[in-house]
Design a protein around this motif. Structure first.
Motif, PDB file in Angstrom:
ATOM      1  N   ARG A 454      36.776  66.550 -54.498  1.00  0.00           N
ATOM      2  CA  ARG A 454      37.406  67.584 -53.681  1.00  0.00           C
ATOM      3  C   ARG A 454      38.284  67.012 -52.571  1.00  0.00           C
ATOM      4  O   ARG A 454      39.289  67.615 -52.200  1.00  0.00           O
ATOM      5  CB  ARG A 454      36.343  68.502 -53.067  1.00  0.00           C
ATOM      6  N   LEU A 455      37.909  65.851 -52.010  1.00  0.00           N
ATOM      7  CA  LEU A 455      38.671  65.324 -50.882  1.00  0.00           C
ATOM      8  C   LEU A 455      40.100  64.982 -51.299  1.00  0.00           C
ATOM      9  O   LEU A 455      41.063  65.318 -50.595  1.00  0.00           O
ATOM     10  CB  LEU A 455      37.967  64.093 -50.303  1.00  0.00           C
ATOM     11  N   PHE A 456      40.254  64.328 -52.424  1.00  0.00           N
ATOM     12  CA  PHE A 456      41.610  64.011 -52.893  1.00  0.00           C
ATOM     13  C   PHE A 456      42.369  65.282 -53.233  1.00  0.00           C
ATOM     14  O   PHE A 456      43.562  65.403 -52.924  1.00  0.00           O
ATOM     15  CB  PHE A 456      41.539  63.097 -54.119  1.00  0.00           C
ATOM     16  N   GLN A 457      41.702  66.247 -53.859  1.00  0.00           N
ATOM     17  CA  GLN A 457      42.362  67.500 -54.205  1.00  0.00           C
ATOM     18  C   GLN A 457      42.789  68.274 -52.966  1.00  0.00           C
ATOM     19  O   GLN A 457      43.743  69.060 -53.022  1.00  0.00           O
ATOM     20  CB  GLN A 457      41.432  68.360 -55.062  1.00  0.00           C
ATOM     21  N   ALA A 458      42.109  68.048 -51.844  1.00  0.00           N
ATOM     22  CA  ALA A 458      42.487  68.724 -50.605  1.00  0.00           C
ATOM     23  C   ALA A 458      43.585  67.987 -49.856  1.00  0.00           C
ATOM     24  O   ALA A 458      44.435  68.629 -49.223  1.00  0.00           O
ATOM     25  CB  ALA A 458      41.253  68.875 -49.702  1.00  0.00           C
ATOM     26  N   LEU A 459      43.611  66.650 -49.924  1.00  0.00           N
ATOM     27  CA  LEU A 459      44.549  65.872 -49.119  1.00  0.00           C
ATOM     28  C   LEU A 459      45.852  65.551 -49.838  1.00  0.00           C
ATOM     29  O   LEU A 459      46.907  65.453 -49.200  1.00  0.00           O
ATOM     30  CB  LEU A 459      43.887  64.564 -48.662  1.00  0.00           C
ATOM     31  N   TYR A 460      45.803  65.362 -51.148  1.00  0.00           N
ATOM     32  CA  TYR A 460      47.026  64.963 -51.843  1.00  0.00           C
ATOM     33  C   TYR A 460      48.091  66.062 -51.877  1.00  0.00           C
ATOM     34  O   TYR A 460      49.276  65.758 -51.649  1.00  0.00           O
ATOM     35  CB  TYR A 460      46.705  64.506 -53.268  1.00  0.00           C
ATOM     36  N   PRO A 461      47.759  67.331 -52.169  1.00  0.00           N
ATOM     37  CA  PRO A 461      48.818  68.352 -52.188  1.00  0.00           C
ATOM     38  C   PRO A 461      49.607  68.462 -50.886  1.00  0.00           C
ATOM     39  O   PRO A 461      50.844  68.552 -50.941  1.00  0.00           O
ATOM     40  CB  PRO A 461      48.052  69.649 -52.510  1.00  0.00           C
ATOM     41  N   PRO A 462      48.986  68.432 -49.683  1.00  0.00           N
ATOM     42  CA  PRO A 462      49.819  68.441 -48.468  1.00  0.00           C
ATOM     43  C   PRO A 462      50.713  67.211 -48.339  1.00  0.00           C
ATOM     44  O   PRO A 462      51.858  67.322 -47.885  1.00  0.00           O
ATOM     45  CB  PRO A 462      48.783  68.485 -47.331  1.00  0.00           C
ATOM     46  N   LEU A 463      50.197  66.047 -48.748  1.00  0.00           N
ATOM     47  CA  LEU A 463      51.018  64.839 -48.699  1.00  0.00           C
ATOM     48  C   LEU A 463      52.190  64.958 -49.665  1.00  0.00           C
ATOM     49  O   LEU A 463      53.334  64.594 -49.340  1.00  0.00           O
ATOM     50  CB  LEU A 463      50.154  63.623 -49.042  1.00  0.00           C
ATOM     51  N   TRP A 464      51.921  65.468 -50.839  1.00  0.00           N
ATOM     52  CA  TRP A 464      52.984  65.690 -51.826  1.00  0.00           C
ATOM     53  C   TRP A 464      53.980  66.724 -51.321  1.00  0.00           C
ATOM     54  O   TRP A 464      55.200  66.564 -51.478  1.00  0.00           O
ATOM     55  CB  TRP A 464      52.349  66.149 -53.141  1.00  0.00           C
ATOM     56  N   TYR A 465      53.484  67.775 -50.681  1.00  0.00           N
ATOM     57  CA  TYR A 465      54.360  68.836 -50.181  1.00  0.00           C
ATOM     58  C   TYR A 465      55.262  68.322 -49.062  1.00  0.00           C
ATOM     59  O   TYR A 465      56.382  68.816 -48.890  1.00  0.00           O
ATOM     60  CB  TYR A 465      53.518  70.008 -49.689  1.00  0.00           C
ATOM     61  N   ALA A 466      54.776  67.347 -48.303  1.00  0.00           N
ATOM     62  CA  ALA A 466      55.626  66.747 -47.264  1.00  0.00           C
ATOM     63  C   ALA A 466      56.839  66.082 -47.891  1.00  0.00           C
ATOM     64  O   ALA A 466      57.955  66.141 -47.346  1.00  0.00           O
ATOM     65  CB  ALA A 466      54.815  65.741 -46.444  1.00  0.00           C
ATOM     66  N   VAL A 467      56.661  65.440 -49.040  1.00  0.00           N
ATOM     67  CA  VAL A 467      57.792  64.828 -49.735  1.00  0.00           C
ATOM     68  C   VAL A 467      58.722  65.911 -50.270  1.00  0.00           C
ATOM     69  O   VAL A 467      59.955  65.767 -50.227  1.00  0.00           O
ATOM     70  CB  VAL A 467      57.290  63.912 -50.873  1.00  0.00           C
ATOM     71  N   VAL A 468      58.153  67.008 -50.763  1.00  0.00           N
ATOM     72  CA  VAL A 468      58.977  68.126 -51.228  1.00  0.00           C
ATOM     73  C   VAL A 468      59.877  68.635 -50.106  1.00  0.00           C
ATOM     74  O   VAL A 468      61.030  69.021 -50.331  1.00  0.00           O
ATOM     75  CB  VAL A 468      58.078  69.261 -51.762  1.00  0.00           C
ATOM     76  N   ASN A 469      59.364  68.615 -48.877  1.00  0.00           N
ATOM     77  CA  ASN A 469      60.116  69.101 -47.720  1.00  0.00           C
ATOM     78  C   ASN A 469      60.964  68.013 -47.063  1.00  0.00           C
ATOM     79  O   ASN A 469      61.365  68.157 -45.902  1.00  0.00           O
ATOM     80  CB  ASN A 469      59.157  69.700 -46.694  1.00  0.00           C
TER      81      ASN A 469
END
Length: 511
Positions: A454-469
């Protein structure tokens, strides 16, 4: 079910959760959020952007902005903390015992909802305590007004956390959402809620930002200052904001009524899954008694054929043995992955290879979110499948951990091969290679440290979304111009890998 029994169930479940070490980590995160909500007077970051101005750090202002920050971030991150209450009962066998009692399914679900709300509420309580400390530390006003400081938590934070607690129950009772896929879905749901909830037209008051914004605009207008946009979120300002006196938020009776309605809606929503949730009862789940008997440990053991011992063979060379270990870890990592997932991965590879060079970055971003649920297995599968003790008895745990990382590297390179080819032709291969090393290293380190996916599933999407932005400073993929150097990303990957290996070694020696 009587209210007394319902509260007893909720409190008992809450007490069981707070004994876990992870709960202390969650409370520390709440303290950190309180610190961010009231930055130093000369700081450039802010939680609530009101242009070049902010309120004086008194109880009303610090209480309000901290409560709004709690409504935003505790709801988004707190979901991952509380969403395993029902799954834990299923794994431990408590759920099967409860299925044999007269306890109603709706009562069980509401009890879990109240337990979730207690956990999230305790995080908000720590956040409120931090707000008091921050007011005294900043020193602009040392007069503590308990009502002005705590009332915003009751009207802004608590209703939003109630919806989060109910959503956790709902996700756990829907088969598709109770998996890791639900964790990813919640990230986008919470992201949409963060944006839409700040609107003045949001249902039932949204996050309450518009109420604060109206009050702040009125006070600034009294000083001859016009502010066109007020937003909530961690932002960087070129110039530290100036402090002005703020009279506090005006809580109209209609808005308070909407917040009470939110609490009612959340409670009802938590009980709705009783319509389809079987509460661990095989009869309600559509399983016959004979099928249930076949799934008992004794029946499973009887069905297992006798083990055939292979003939002794010469031990393979070290290199060949590690290659076989790597192949085995790769099979374990991708075990159970459906054909449609592989079809989607193949489409991303083909699209990346055929696209023009300018599209390589966006396609790489798309490709490197596709395996997020598979990456999250790294470092956590043994614990979650109950074979950690068995594997710990084997030799060379460090080699096995290294093989897990390399299996993740192979998967990452495979999914991103199409854009990687385009980047290689343009001379951007080092950035791609650094990303190939970084992502599985991050997943492995988080999996080993937390022993859960769960920890990776919670932290990776925001990190990925930062690159999207287009936040280049956090670009770990090499997809944006002006991002960190590949050497820096590769160094971070090696540090994460070293963290995972060190953790495994320490646990092995401590046994």
């Amino acid at each position: 079910m009587t209210p007394r029994l319902l509260s007893a169930l909720a409190v008992a479940d809450f007490r069981e959760r707070v004994r876990r070490p992870a709960y202390a980590v969650v409370l520390l995160a709440a303290v950190g959020l309180g610190y961010l909500a009231a930055p130093a007077t000369n700081a450039h970051w802010t939680i609530v952007n009101t242009g070049a101005y902010r309120g004086t750090y008194d109880s009303a202002y610090i209480g309000t902005v901290t409560a709004l920050a709690g409504a935003l971030w505790l709801s988004a991150g707190g979901f991952y903390v509380v969403r395993t209450a029902i799954a834990r009962d299923e794994r431990s066998g408590v759920g099967q015992l409860l299925a044999a009692t007269p306890l109603r399914t709706s009562g069980y679900l509401v009890g879990k909802y109240l337990s979730n709300l207690l956990v999230l509420g305790s995080m908000a309580a720590v956040l409120a305590g931090t707000a008091v400390v921050m007011q005294l530390a900043r020193g602009e006003s040392r007069a503590i007004d308990p009502v002005a400081l705590l009332l915003p938590f009751a009207v802004f934070t608590l209703p939003v956390l109630a919806l989060t607690a109910a959503a956790a129950v709902l996700f756990e009772t829907i088969p598709v959402l109770r998996t890791g896929f639900g964790n990813v879905v919640w990230f986008f749901v919470s992201l949409a809620t963060m944006i839409a909830g700040q609107s003045a037209g949001a249902p039932l008051g949204g996050l309450g930002v518009h109420v604060f914004a109206k009050s702040m605009r009125d006070d600034l207008a009294a000083h001859g200052i016009t502010v066109t946009e007020i937003s909530l979120g961690l932002m960087y300002l070129d110039v530290p904001p100036r402090a002005i006196e703020w009279s506090g938020v005006d809580l109209a009776a209609g808005f308070v009524g909407e917040r009470l309605l939110v609490l009612l809606v959340a409670t009802v929503a938590a009980a709705v899954p009783a319509i389809w949730f079987g509460r661990f009862d095989p009869a309600r789940a559509g399983v016959s008694v004979r099928e249930a008997e076949r799934s008992t440990p004794a029946a499973i053991a009887a069905a297992v054929p006798p083990m055939a011992y292979p003939r002794l063979q010469t031990a393979p060379r070290r290199g060949a043995a590690f290659a076989r270990l790597l192949a085995g870890e790769l099979r374990i990592l991708t075990q159970g992955v459906s054909w449609w997932w592989w079809l989607g991965a193949a489409a991303l590879v083909v699209a990346g290879a055929a696209a023009p060079a300018r599209a390589a970055g966006p396609l790489l971003i798309a490709a490197w979110v596709w395996p997020v649920l598979i990456w999250s297995r790294l470092g956590a599968q043994a614990r979650e499948h109950g074979v950690e003790a068995l594997l710990d008895a084997c030799s060379s745990p460090l080699r096995r951990t290294l093989a897990q990382w390399l299996a993740g590297v192979v998967l990452t390179a495979l999914v991103g091969a199409g854009p990687g080819l385009r980047m290689a032709l343009d001379g951007d291969l080092p950035g791609w290679l650094a990303g190939v090393a970084f992502i599985p290293a991050l997943a492995l380190a988080l999996g080993v440290l937390s022993r859960t996916h769960r920890l990776f599933q919670a932290l990776y999407p925001p990190l990925w979304y930062a690159v999207v932005n287009d936040i280049a400073g956090l670009d770990f993929m090499g997809a944006l111009a002006g991002g960190p150097s590949p050497a820096l990303v590769a160094t971070a990957a090696m540090l994460l890998l070293a963290t995972a290996l060190t953790t495994v070694a320490l646990r092995r020696f401590s046994v």
